[in-house]
Design a protein around this motif. Structure first.
Motif, mmCIF file in Angstrom:
data_model
loop_
_atom_site.group_PDB
_atom_site.id
_atom_site.type_symbol
_atom_site.label_atom_id
_atom_site.label_comp_id
_atom_site.label_asym_id
_atom_site.label_seq_id
_atom_site.Cartn_x
_atom_site.Cartn_y
_atom_site.Cartn_z
ATOM 1 N N UNK A 145 -18.143 -8.190 11.190
ATOM 2 C CA UNK A 145 -18.361 -6.956 10.328
ATOM 3 C C UNK A 145 -19.541 -6.045 10.637
ATOM 4 N N UNK A 146 -20.264 -6.516 11.895
ATOM 5 C CA UNK A 146 -21.364 -5.559 12.150
ATOM 6 C C UNK A 146 -21.004 -4.789 13.639
ATOM 7 N N UNK A 147 -19.642 -5.195 13.987
ATOM 8 C CA UNK A 147 -19.292 -4.331 15.367
ATOM 9 C C UNK A 147 -18.095 -3.288 15.134
ATOM 10 N N UNK A 148 -18.047 -2.497 15.755
ATOM 11 C CA UNK A 148 -17.328 -1.293 15.637
ATOM 12 C C UNK A 148 -16.687 -0.937 17.036
ATOM 13 N N UNK A 149 -15.241 -0.834 17.142
ATOM 14 C CA UNK A 149 -14.557 -0.433 18.455
ATOM 15 C C UNK A 149 -13.805 0.788 18.428
ATOM 16 N N UNK A 150 -13.732 1.592 19.348
ATOM 17 C CA UNK A 150 -12.649 2.704 19.209
ATOM 18 C C UNK A 150 -11.740 2.695 20.400
ATOM 19 N N UNK A 151 -10.571 2.763 19.954
ATOM 20 C CA UNK A 151 -9.421 2.685 21.026
ATOM 21 C C UNK A 151 -8.960 4.159 21.269
ATOM 22 N N UNK A 152 -8.879 4.541 22.478
ATOM 23 C CA UNK A 152 -8.304 6.034 22.687
ATOM 24 C C UNK A 152 -7.290 6.178 23.736
#
Length: 640
Positions: A145-152
């Motif tokens: 829950x403390x990590x975020x990721x962005x796929x593009x």
């Protein structure tokens, strides 16, 4: 080597790996797998639903409020699908989001047996590239829950993943930068309409924009513990879901269990309704939507409904039906065939229930779909039993039941094979007996079966057998000389003069087209091969082979008519007015025939002029020494 002998194994050094043009594959899957760009919305909402189901399976005790929200930004030309589901870790992005044909959902369903998970092929995410130039996925996993990721990715062939701040709560946002040709999707009103149909059975609420009411808020009657009138709840759902027509009544589809290990069961459940739509004789209004685990799979699955049920709409859901890879159609397997039978049974049972419990609705159905039901009754014995005495039949005196026709016909059912008009119409009115319109959809075969079932006489007017019942033989045959004179004076080429007796006696003659000869002419037309399937053409030609087609029509001369009797008396006594009187009858015949549906024989203008000439001749002074034309009520001047 003998045929069928096993082949030698290929040496390992000769094996090669198949190369895949990833760009071409992505283009085919994203652009050509689906029939409409709207499928992209369905697939992405489905992925959001499965993400929620996955989170509940992996963290059943967690604080999780399922929610899906779809937003549109017309200015930026974007659509975003947000969920509060399980989210993705970075390895999962690489393993599932960016790997064609690999789906975590399918694996999870195989492991857990959970049938609420929808995904199956690992292809749904690719649909985003059919409408978007660029796809961005921002996600936080409930496991991290403390990590975020962005796929593009642009086009789906290459992508990048970068770390970003974690979302306030686990879940995912998929943003589509729409192609110019799909900019219309960035409209919240359009999204409400589309998603309201795609998501109506999803258990997770789906919102559009800042709405406080989900698009799938309508109560699903087969999923509710309904208190009170269940029919009212069914009608409410049918009214909300039906797009084109008002429902007249609604009835359930229930699962069918396999008995004794025999195949034929189905888990399908749902609702069917009778639509207040057009007639099946002119259009097919079957309208069935099929949902797989709560998500719209096939919007137009009409082939699951019987071909005779052109007035039925409905919704069913199943977890056993097998979708195609595009998830827009169904495999025609044993589950499909079992559902076809279950739906036919549900329609029959529903119509019986309506006739028994809701007579007002039943009367509306009979009035609105009478011709549909005539055809349906011929396709299913149970329906014929239900409809035989209730379904309306079009007649010369309006719609009547077959029983009403029988009662008015003195125990016989009269049906005309042609479309009426002219002499036939006059004869039917003069008979004061309702005549069924045998040229209308399903009327003739329905009445044939009814007459057989009820043991009553069926008079098919226009057929040789039916005409023999209506036009009786004269008490005494005419001498050949008189018959020949009448034929020459009254009949046109192609018409056969038939002396007869029939009611009413005031009608001197009736011209009846030979319907079998008409059919033979149409079948033997040079263009028939192009219009009619070969198998049907062979059968039709076998039927018409017994008809020589020489006489296009029969001119029945009523020897019981006083006017005809006076004409014959004048001829026998050598009265000079007999030819004039015969010409008057011939003109009358042409004028009446011109009112028929088909082309009239003879010159109408000449016939009208002939009446004037005949009247002048008959009213002229009679030459001295010749007998006068009788002036009795039965004379030509009166009855004719």
């Amino acid at each position: 080597m003998s045929e069928g002998a096993p082949t030698e194994p290929t040496p390992a050094e000769d094996l090669r790996t198949t190369e895949v043009d990833l760009g071409g594959l992505v283009n085919v899957l994203a652009t050509h797998l689906y029939s409409t760009p709207l499928v992209a919305l369905r697939e992405l909402v489905q992925n959001a639903h499965d993400s929620h189901t996955r989170r509940l399976l992996e963290d059943p005790d967690g604080d999780h409020r399922p929610l899906i929200r779809v937003r549109a930004d017309a200015a930026r030309r974007t659509v975003a699908i947000e969920d509060t589901g399980a989210g993705l870790t970075e390895p999962e992005i690489h393993s599932y989001l960016a790997t064609v044909g690999t789906g975590y959902t399918r694996m999870l369903r195989e492991l857990t047996g959970n049938q609420e998970l929808i995904g199956a092929f690992g292809l749904g995410f690719l649909s985003a590239f059919s409408v978007a130039d660029e796809v961005t996925v921002t996600t936080t996993s409930h496991r991290e829950p403390r990590l975020g990721h962005r796929y593009r990715s642009r086009g789906g062939e290459q992508y990048q993943v970068e770390p970003v701040p974690a979302r306030p709560q686990p879940g995912t946002v998929v943003e589509l930068a729409l192609k110019a040709g799909h900019a219309h999707l960035a409209d919240e009103h359009a999204l409400r309409e589309v998603l309201g149909r795609y998501c109506v059975l999803l258990p997770i609420p789906v919102y559009v924009g800042d709405d406080t009411e989900p698009v799938n808020s309508v109560q699903v009657p087969w999923r509710q513990n309904l208190d009170g009138d269940q029919h009212t709840a069914r009608m409410r759902f049918a009214t909300a879901f039906g797009r084109r027509f008002e429902p007249l009544t609604a009835f359930p589809v229930q699962p069918v269990r396999e008995e004794g290990g025999v195949e034929g069961g189905t888990d399908a459940i749902g609702l069917l309704w009778v639509q207040d739509g057009g007639t099946y004789g002119s259009s097919d209004n079957r309208d069935l939507a099929v949902y797989l685990r709560g998500m719209l799979l096939a919007e137009d699955a009409r082939d699951l409904l019987p071909s005779w049920a052109g007035f039925i709409g409905g919704v069913v859901e199943s977890s056993r039906l097998t979708p195609t890879a595009s998830r827009e159609d169904l495999q025609r397997d044993e589950h499909y065939r079992a559902l076809q039978k279950a739906l036919a049974d549900a329609i029959v049972d529903g119509l019986y229930e309506t006739a028994r419990l809701r007579p007002a609705a039943w009367r509306r159905i009979l009035t609105r779909h009478g011709q549909d039901l005539l055809g349906a009754a011929l396709c299913d014995d149970r329906l014929f039993t239900l409809l035989a005495d209730d379904v309306p039949v079009p007649t010369s005196q309006g719609d009547l039941t077959a029983g009403g026709l029988r009662a008015a016909g003195g125990g016989a059912v009269h049906v005309a094979l042609g479309s009426g008009g002219g002499f036939e119409e006059m004869l039917y009115r003069a008979m004061q007996v309702p005549i069924a319109r045998g040229d209308r959809y399903a009327v003739l075969p329905f009445l044939r079966r009814y007459a057989q079932l009820r043991g009553c006489r069926l008079v098919e007017l226009g057929s040789e057998r039916g005409n023999r019942e209506l036009f009786r033989d004269p008490e005494r045959p005419l001498p050949p000389e008189e018959s020949a004179w009448l034929a020459g004076a009254l009949a046109e080429p192609g018409e056969q003069l038939v002396p007869a007796r029939f009611d009413p006696p005031g009608l001197p003659l009736v011209l009846v087209p030979d319907r079998e000869a008409e059919l033979k002419a149409r079948i033997e037309d040079d263009q028939a091969d192009a219009r009619i399937p070969s198998a049907a053409l062979r059968l039709a030609r076998a039927f018409t082979a017994r008809t020589d087609g020489g006489a296009k029509a029969r001119l029945y001369l009523n020897l019981a008519c006083p006017a005809v009797q006076d004409l014959l008396t004048a001829y026998r006594t050598g009265h000079t007015g007999s030819a004039t009187a015969a010409g008057l009858l011939r003109s009358l015949k042409v004028i009446m025939a011109s009112a028929s549906a088909g082309p009239a024989e003879g010159d109408l203008g000449a016939a009208l002029a002939g009446i004037g000439t005949a009247v002048s001749a008959l009213t002229a002074a009679v030459p001295a020494g010749l007998p006068s034309v009788p002036d009795s009520p039965g004379a030509l001047s009166g009855e004719a």
